[in-house]
Design a protein around this motif. Sequence first.
Motif, PDB file in Angstrom:
ATOM      1  N   LEU A 213     -12.319 -44.889  -8.865  1.00  0.00           N
ATOM      2  CA  LEU A 213     -12.083 -43.517  -8.433  1.00  0.00           C
ATOM      3  C   LEU A 213     -13.386 -42.846  -8.025  1.00  0.00           C
ATOM      4  O   LEU A 213     -14.385 -42.945  -8.738  1.00  0.00           O
ATOM      5  N   VAL A 214     -13.360 -42.144  -6.907  1.00  0.00           N
ATOM      6  CA  VAL A 214     -14.537 -41.382  -6.481  1.00  0.00           C
ATOM      7  C   VAL A 214     -14.400 -39.943  -6.980  1.00  0.00           C
ATOM      8  O   VAL A 214     -13.295 -39.443  -7.183  1.00  0.00           O
ATOM      9  N   GLN A 215     -15.545 -39.297  -7.181  1.00  0.00           N
ATOM     10  CA  GLN A 215     -15.567 -37.886  -7.533  1.00  0.00           C
ATOM     11  C   GLN A 215     -16.014 -37.094  -6.303  1.00  0.00           C
ATOM     12  O   GLN A 215     -16.439 -37.665  -5.291  1.00  0.00           O
ATOM     13  N   GLU A 216     -15.957 -35.779  -6.406  1.00  0.00           N
ATOM     14  CA  GLU A 216     -16.275 -34.948  -5.238  1.00  0.00           C
ATOM     15  C   GLU A 216     -17.694 -35.199  -4.744  1.00  0.00           C
ATOM     16  O   GLU A 216     -17.963 -35.163  -3.543  1.00  0.00           O
ATOM     17  N   LYS A 217     -18.634 -35.445  -5.662  1.00  0.00           N
ATOM     18  CA  LYS A 217     -20.019 -35.677  -5.236  1.00  0.00           C
ATOM     19  C   LYS A 217     -20.122 -36.917  -4.356  1.00  0.00           C
ATOM     20  O   LYS A 217     -20.976 -36.985  -3.460  1.00  0.00           O
ATOM     21  N   HIS A 218     -19.260 -37.904  -4.592  1.00  0.00           N
ATOM     22  CA  HIS A 218     -19.285 -39.103  -3.758  1.00  0.00           C
ATOM     23  C   HIS A 218     -18.691 -38.819  -2.380  1.00  0.00           C
ATOM     24  O   HIS A 218     -19.124 -39.405  -1.381  1.00  0.00           O
ATOM     25  N   ARG A 219     -17.722 -37.937  -2.327  1.00  0.00           N
ATOM     26  CA  ARG A 219     -17.096 -37.600  -1.044  1.00  0.00           C
ATOM     27  C   ARG A 219     -18.041 -36.758  -0.189  1.00  0.00           C
ATOM     28  O   ARG A 219     -17.991 -36.800   1.038  1.00  0.00           O
ATOM     29  N   GLN A 220     -18.903 -35.984  -0.830  1.00  0.00           N
ATOM     30  CA  GLN A 220     -19.820 -35.118  -0.096  1.00  0.00           C
ATOM     31  C   GLN A 220     -21.139 -35.787   0.240  1.00  0.00           C
ATOM     32  O   GLN A 220     -21.883 -35.296   1.084  1.00  0.00           O
ATOM     33  N   ASP A 221     -21.438 -36.889  -0.415  1.00  0.00           N
ATOM     34  CA  ASP A 221     -22.741 -37.527  -0.248  1.00  0.00           C
ATOM     35  C   ASP A 221     -22.547 -39.023  -0.010  1.00  0.00           C
ATOM     36  O   ASP A 221     -22.313 -39.786  -0.946  1.00  0.00           O
TER      37      ASP A 221
END
Length: 603
Positions: A213-221
């Motif tokens: 699972l990715v978190q928001e920080k991974h989606r933004q960076d």
Amino acid sequence: MDIIERFEERARLGPGDLAIVAGEHRVGYGALDARANRLAHCLRRRGAGPETVIGICMSRRPEAFVAMLAALKTGAAFQPMDPGHPAQRLTENLAASGALLLLTERALARTFQDARLPVLPYEDLAAELAACPKTRPVRRLPAQGLRCVIFTSGSTGRPKGIGLTSASIANVADWAVARLPGPQVFLQFTSLGFDVSLQEIFGALLSGGSLVLVQEKHRQDPVALLDLMAREKVQRIYLSPAFLRQLARAALQEPALAGRLVLTEIVAAGEPLRLTPDVRRFLGALDGTVLENQYGPSETHQATACTLTGDLADWPDSPPLGRPVPGVRGHVLDEHLEPVPDGEPGEFHIAGTGVNRGYLGRPDLTAERFLPDPYGPPGSRMYRTGDLVRRDPATGRLEFIGRIDGQVKIRGHRVEPAEVDAVLTLHPDVQDAVTVARQSAEGTWQLTAYLVPAPGRALPDRAALREFAGQRLPSYMVPGTMVPIAALPLNKNGKVDRAALPPPDDLLDPRAGLVPPQNPQQEIIHGIWAEALERERLGIDDTFFDLGGDSLRAMQIISRVRQAFGVDLEVRALFDAPTVRGLAQAVEEAVVAEITAQSAADL
């Protein structure tokens, strides 16, 4: 066999196998199955069963997947929703689907204070779940039962809910699993409210693989995402072509990090794929990674695939859609529903197992788009996609030409401009609105809204209009550019002549926002913005959103700013300081903070 029965069989065969990875949190198949069984009993007590809908709005955490599986175990359908969407839109979608109840989190419960259905924070069910049995509940699983509800943009001005069946989801899952060499590590990147996520989830959980699972920080960076993929040894990813380009740029900037990747397959889906030079260099640096272009509207789930193999230099810049996957039939038809010769353009119609229920509560719209299939078995249906394609006579592959209407794909999501128009005209100062999509040189679509002020009123500033739209639309549907216009040009039939709409820059004040860079930092950032936003006209006080900026461009800008100045800057910095002047100030503050921290460490 129903998809939930397939999962249960996997859990029985390998209860200790790893199913979900969420940071340091690891969940095995047996534990995931048991937790879903407990919740299923809890849902059954509240009336969940065949033809009921369970709303799910959670952040990307193991509990969200427990909730999906639990809904399926009761025989019900789950309705996954993105918690980042506006509260009003989420609440209206729950009402439109007739959801029985909503499973959410305490932190999100206030979002649904206006919802007219039970709202159950998962945390509040702890005591009840502990008392529920870990065995699966007695249930009935109809072969063509409703199993998932996905909402997408609607041409009538409001979203429409698509009813997915077990057969449709299982057809794609079976095809995907059959092609895998064995259990693999999947990245769960796609929004849970987007049907591509079903391939990630069930491709992993029905094959015995694991889901990272990715978190928001991974989606933004993208750099953080690369690091996650390398650490967790991710083998298979599904990305929109727009984000694939961002990931490719990040990988080229961080070759050591990219060198640790063990990807076996990249699937591009959600919008037309274009192989830019950066994407080609990224793929060329990977060892044996396969790229697959997949196509399929939510109404049919996945329909076609094209696997790109051989010499990378021979791959076309715009790969074809490929051929129908097993269980799917594809018809290229003219306006009279007659087949067109190979090589000639026609509208693509999809038939077979992949065709879903239709639009919930919208029989008129369902009848318009889901037609009897004259070329299939009696009683079968086909879906009119609205996509123009042609079949290559030599290869038999389908090639995408364009839309027969104004629909576009933004970051993989379907956008009907009419829905955007309907929201903008709700503003009391807006009399009329027309939203158009323009394609950048890279192939990315951007929305521009032309607004006619109401009589005797003046339009509010663009920031206020964006805020108004953002309260009702997801971020990818909010136009990056909003320009006033005295009147909309009409053709001889009295309809808006979109071709006659002037370029946005012609309507914006040419004297506003053209303050040039004042120092070397601003000069560098100004150049980064100009390239990323594909803008020649740009001042240091122009706002990022007025210039057509979106989250993907924000990631690109911040990545290049980090590289240029050697600072650890979050994507949030651009949203907090959305001008060249403001971002330069944020860079200066970050540099000072790092120097101060280093000095303190040396003492």
